[in-house]
Design a protein around this motif. Structure first.
Motif, PDB file in Angstrom:
ATOM      1  N   HIS A   1       0.861  -1.183   0.000  1.00  0.00           N
ATOM      2  CA  HIS A   1       0.000   0.000   0.000  1.00  0.00           C
ATOM      3  C   HIS A   1       0.890   1.223   0.000  1.00  0.00           C
ATOM      4  O   HIS A   1       1.804   1.348   0.831  1.00  0.00           O
ATOM      5  CB  HIS A   1      -0.897   0.019   1.246  1.00  0.00           C
ATOM      6  CG  HIS A   1      -1.794   1.233   1.303  1.00  0.00           C
ATOM      7  ND1 HIS A   1      -3.061   1.235   0.763  1.00  0.00           N
ATOM      8  CD2 HIS A   1      -1.595   2.472   1.829  1.00  0.00           C
ATOM      9  CE1 HIS A   1      -3.607   2.427   0.954  1.00  0.00           C
ATOM     10  NE2 HIS A   1      -2.736   3.199   1.603  1.00  0.00           N
TER      11      HIS A   1
ATOM     12  N   THR B   1       0.482   5.469  -0.249  1.00  0.00           N
ATOM     13  CA  THR B   1      -0.342   6.669  -0.368  1.00  0.00           C
ATOM     14  C   THR B   1       0.312   7.601  -1.382  1.00  0.00           C
ATOM     15  O   THR B   1       1.393   8.141  -1.138  1.00  0.00           O
ATOM     16  CB  THR B   1      -0.490   7.370   0.991  1.00  0.00           C
ATOM     17  OG1 THR B   1      -1.193   6.502   1.881  1.00  0.00           O
ATOM     18  CG2 THR B   1      -1.274   8.664   0.852  1.00  0.00           C
TER      19      THR B   1
ATOM     20  N   ASN C   1      -5.965   6.415   1.407  1.00  0.00           N
ATOM     21  CA  ASN C   1      -5.097   6.848   0.322  1.00  0.00           C
ATOM     22  C   ASN C   1      -5.578   8.179  -0.234  1.00  0.00           C
ATOM     23  O   ASN C   1      -6.782   8.465  -0.240  1.00  0.00           O
ATOM     24  CB  ASN C   1      -5.081   5.810  -0.805  1.00  0.00           C
ATOM     25  CG  ASN C   1      -3.784   5.787  -1.576  1.00  0.00           C
ATOM     26  OD1 ASN C   1      -3.113   6.806  -1.711  1.00  0.00           O
ATOM     27  ND2 ASN C   1      -3.407   4.624  -2.077  1.00  0.00           N
TER      28      ASN C   1
ATOM     29  N   ASN D   1      -7.830   2.678  -1.589  1.00  0.00           N
ATOM     30  CA  ASN D   1      -8.004   2.568  -0.156  1.00  0.00           C
ATOM     31  C   ASN D   1      -8.321   1.103   0.115  1.00  0.00           C
ATOM     32  O   ASN D   1      -9.232   0.532  -0.500  1.00  0.00           O
ATOM     33  CB  ASN D   1      -9.140   3.456   0.333  1.00  0.00           C
ATOM     34  CG  ASN D   1      -8.901   4.919   0.027  1.00  0.00           C
ATOM     35  OD1 ASN D   1      -8.372   5.656   0.833  1.00  0.00           O
ATOM     36  ND2 ASN D   1      -9.303   5.356  -1.180  1.00  0.00           N
TER      37      ASN D   1
ATOM     38  N   SER E   1      -9.929   9.446  -2.868  1.00  0.00           N
ATOM     39  CA  SER E   1      -9.166  10.174  -1.865  1.00  0.00           C
ATOM     40  C   SER E   1      -9.868  10.184  -0.520  1.00  0.00           C
ATOM     41  O   SER E   1     -10.943  10.772  -0.367  1.00  0.00           O
ATOM     42  CB  SER E   1      -8.945  11.620  -2.343  1.00  0.00           C
ATOM     43  OG  SER E   1      -8.161  12.326  -1.430  1.00  0.00           O
TER      44      SER E   1
ATOM     45  N   ASN F   1       0.938   4.436   8.143  1.00  0.00           N
ATOM     46  CA  ASN F   1       0.608   4.797   6.766  1.00  0.00           C
ATOM     47  C   ASN F   1       1.491   5.971   6.376  1.00  0.00           C
ATOM     48  O   ASN F   1       1.332   7.091   6.887  1.00  0.00           O
ATOM     49  CB  ASN F   1      -0.872   5.167   6.643  1.00  0.00           C
ATOM     50  CG  ASN F   1      -1.323   5.273   5.192  1.00  0.00           C
ATOM     51  OD1 ASN F   1      -0.544   5.087   4.260  1.00  0.00           O
ATOM     52  ND2 ASN F   1      -2.607   5.561   4.999  1.00  0.00           N
TER      53      ASN F   1
ATOM     54  N   SER G   1       3.466   1.481   3.147  1.00  0.00           N
ATOM     55  CA  SER G   1       3.072   1.403   4.549  1.00  0.00           C
ATOM     56  C   SER G   1       3.863   0.309   5.252  1.00  0.00           C
ATOM     57  O   SER G   1       4.352  -0.635   4.622  1.00  0.00           O
ATOM     58  CB  SER G   1       1.570   1.131   4.662  1.00  0.00           C
ATOM     59  OG  SER G   1       0.827   2.198   4.108  1.00  0.00           O
TER      60      SER G   1
END
Length: 591
Positions: free
Chosen positions: A75, A77, A111, A116, A136, A470, A476
């Motif tokens: 993951h 972001t 995210n 997400n 978002s 995160n 992450s």
């Protein structure tokens, strides 16, 4: 895993009549016929002895390295442009909870650009990602909104819209969530939301919602004139009326990076604390008997830019301390100060003598009716460009430690640095004797990946706290606790006959031979981060448990004599109605 069930009647007392200093004698004479009954489910944790030569009482389920070990997660972001600007730099949050009711901790990672994701805990440090939304999101909290016993997903978005995914796991073996499931809106929740918090604010048994907007970001998106014309920004309390929410607007403007619920004035009602960015003062709203809210500023000094809140009894004296994180270099080395120079030239000095807001961390400690800043005395006034900060007994010695994640990327202020990024180490602080914090680099939690959201929970079922982060524009991270120190007790509260099934707002006091340890069940903490409702207590190896005291949100107190319960267990306390049941052993799985 062998599980033991025990149902008993325990003392249910008004909070005003209970004593903080329980003894074996007072527990043994506690009335056993008062309401309500509770059902205890005890799960020994699957721990194995340490290697030969280890001290008695030390346990492990993994190799004992004396530090944390990183697990990288699939993951990241992301951001829309290579050069990050203000407000995009704020990143996104996360939330932890048992979404499928299988007994272990799952989590959601938000995210800004991209997926997400829900991460389902499949054991042995295997987490299966599932798409929740491609869009978002900012803050996340996992709470049982509808009171059906299953945790739902609630989130704020970059546009300020509040979103809700109902958990359908209780419907004819349906999966809790599906990739195609569209987010819903909670009826009546229409205000712009950046930070969020949940709790039973009116003591009617269901969950109410608090939100705060981040006006600086909204102004950039929709313009100052449009923002001034709206009535959707600011601080809102949404009262839950059978699933429909009624708004009360407490403030017409906010830069709310953090929201916290805590009884600040000792009247046993949850109060609301709003942590504002920039030079907007932090505000507390005290709950009144008639359901209204009184705005006040109870602290002599606050942070200038409040990034997050964390509360806990860090000296085990029976009173909560409140930590607020701000931005300030954690070292005076010339190389670090030169990186910070553009920021330091525009910000106020880090001294209470120069005004009520200081560019430094603040540790509020109550002395009588007044609060004073004790960050300097506890040696935590500066921790970097800090985002999520949380307390947790990381080394399981009976004292709450502190962890802070750091970093900043913004072309407007750091264009003099490579990648426009201030690269800083996350800071771990060991609670040293209940009177100061000491840096703990030996724990190896000093990542430089650019943390934003962060929270702690036991992800592998060995009883100690692991750390989930995160990051912004870096994968992450999950840090596995391999300190192998001390012992622990994990506690889940359940109140299925209430709309607040996870007992948000409850206080737990664990009476041990080495002191009284306190915890509060909170939906969120730190920065944009949802907390697990499962409470963790660490204890020294030679400490024994005397009793557990649960102060439920409706002020009923449950006293449980657990002299027969050994540490290194997961205890589930399910509150029910009156009735007599037999205690029976069972080989059922985790609660």
């Amino acid at each position: 895993m062998r599980t033991f069930f025990l149902t008993l009647f325990v003392a249910a007392l008004l909070l005003s009549g209970c004593s903080a200093g329980l003894t074996y004698e007072s527990l043994s004479h506690a009335p056993s016929s008062l309401q309500p009954s509770v059902r205890l489910q005890i799960n020994p944790l699957p721990l194995t002895p340490r290697s030969e030569g280890a001290a008695q009482g030390d346990v492990q389920s993994r190799p004992c390295t004396g530090s944390f070990v990183e697990h990288q997660l699939p993951h990241l972001t992301g951001t829309a442009f290579e050069r990050v600007t203000y407000f995009t730099s704020n990143g996104a949050g996360l939330a932890i909870g048992d979404l499928d009711n299988d007994g272990d901790e799952d989590f959601v990672l938000a995210n800004l650009l991209g997926p997400n994701q829900i991460f389902w805990n499949e054991g042995n440090w295997q987490f299966r990602p599932q798409l929740l939304l491609d869009g978002s999101l900012r803050g996340v909290a996992l709470v049982d909104v509808d009171g059906d016993g299953w945790l739902d997903i609630t989130a704020t978005s970059r546009s300020g819209i509040f979103l809700y995914w109902r958990n359908r796991g209780g419907e004819d073996s349906a999966p809790p969530f599906t990739t195609e499931q569209e987010p819903a809106r909670l009826q009546g929740v229409d205000g712009f939301a950046y930070s969020l918090q949940w709790g039973d604010l009116d003591a009617d048994g269901d969950l109410d919602l608090v939100t705060a907007s981040y006006d600086a970001s909204l102004e950039k998106q929709i313009g100052r004139r449009a923002l001034d014309a709206t009535d959707q920004n600011g601080v809102f309390v949404y009262k839950n009326n059978n699933g429909s929410f009624s708004p009360t607007r407490l403030a017409s403007r906010a830069q709310g990076l953090a929201l916290h619920l805590q009884d600040l004035n000792g009247d046993r009602r949850p109060d609301i604390l709003v942590g504002n960015d920039f030079d907007v003062r932090d505000v507390a709203y005290l709950g009144q008997r008639n359901g209204s809210w009184l705005a006040t500023e109870p602290f002599a000094a606050t942070t200038f830019s409040t990034m997050s809140f964390a509360s806990g009894d860090i000296d085990n004296d029976g009173r909560w301390e409140l930590f607020a994180a701000d931005m300030h270099p954690y070292s005076e080395e010339p190389e670090i100060l030169s990186q910070w120079l553009p920021v330091m030239q525009t910000m106020p000095p880090p001294s209470p003598e120069d005004g009520p807001q200081v560019m430094a961390n603040v540790l509020q400690q109550q002395q009588g009716d007044a609060w004073s800043d004790r960050a300097e005395a506890w040696r935590i006034p500066f921790s970097g460009w800090s985002w999520s900060a949380q307390f947790g007994d990381i080394d399981q010695d009976g004292l709450l430690d502190l962890y802070v994640v750091n970093g900043m990327t913004a072309m407007e202020i750091f264009r003099h640095l490579p990648g426009d990024e201030l690269v800083e180490e996350n800071q771990a602080y060991r609670n040293d004797g209940g009177n100061r914090f000491t840096p703990a680099p030996e724990w190896k939690l000093n990542s430089t990946a650019g943390g934003r959201g962060m929270s702690m929970a036991d992800f592998d079922g060995d009883g100690d706290l692991d750390v989930l982060i995160n990051n912004l524009r870096s994968p992450s991270q999950l840090f596995e606790n391999q300190l192998c120190s001390g012992q622990s007790l994990l506690v889940d509260l359940r109140h299925p006959e209430s709309g607040n099934t996870r007992a948000l707002g409850a206080e737990l006091l664990l009476h041990t031979s080495s002191g009284i340890l306190r915890r509060t069940v909170q939906a969120t903490g730190g920065y944009l981060s949802g907390r697990s409702a499962r409470q963790h207590f660490g204890m020294p190896p030679d400490s024994s448990i005397i009793a557990l005291e649960v102060r439920w949100p409706d002020r009923v107190v449950t006293l449980i004599d657990v002299r027969l319960l050994q540490p290194n267990s997961l205890l589930t306390v399910t509150r029910g109605s009156s009735g007599t049941e037999q205690a029976t052993p069972s080989d059922a799985g985790p609660p």
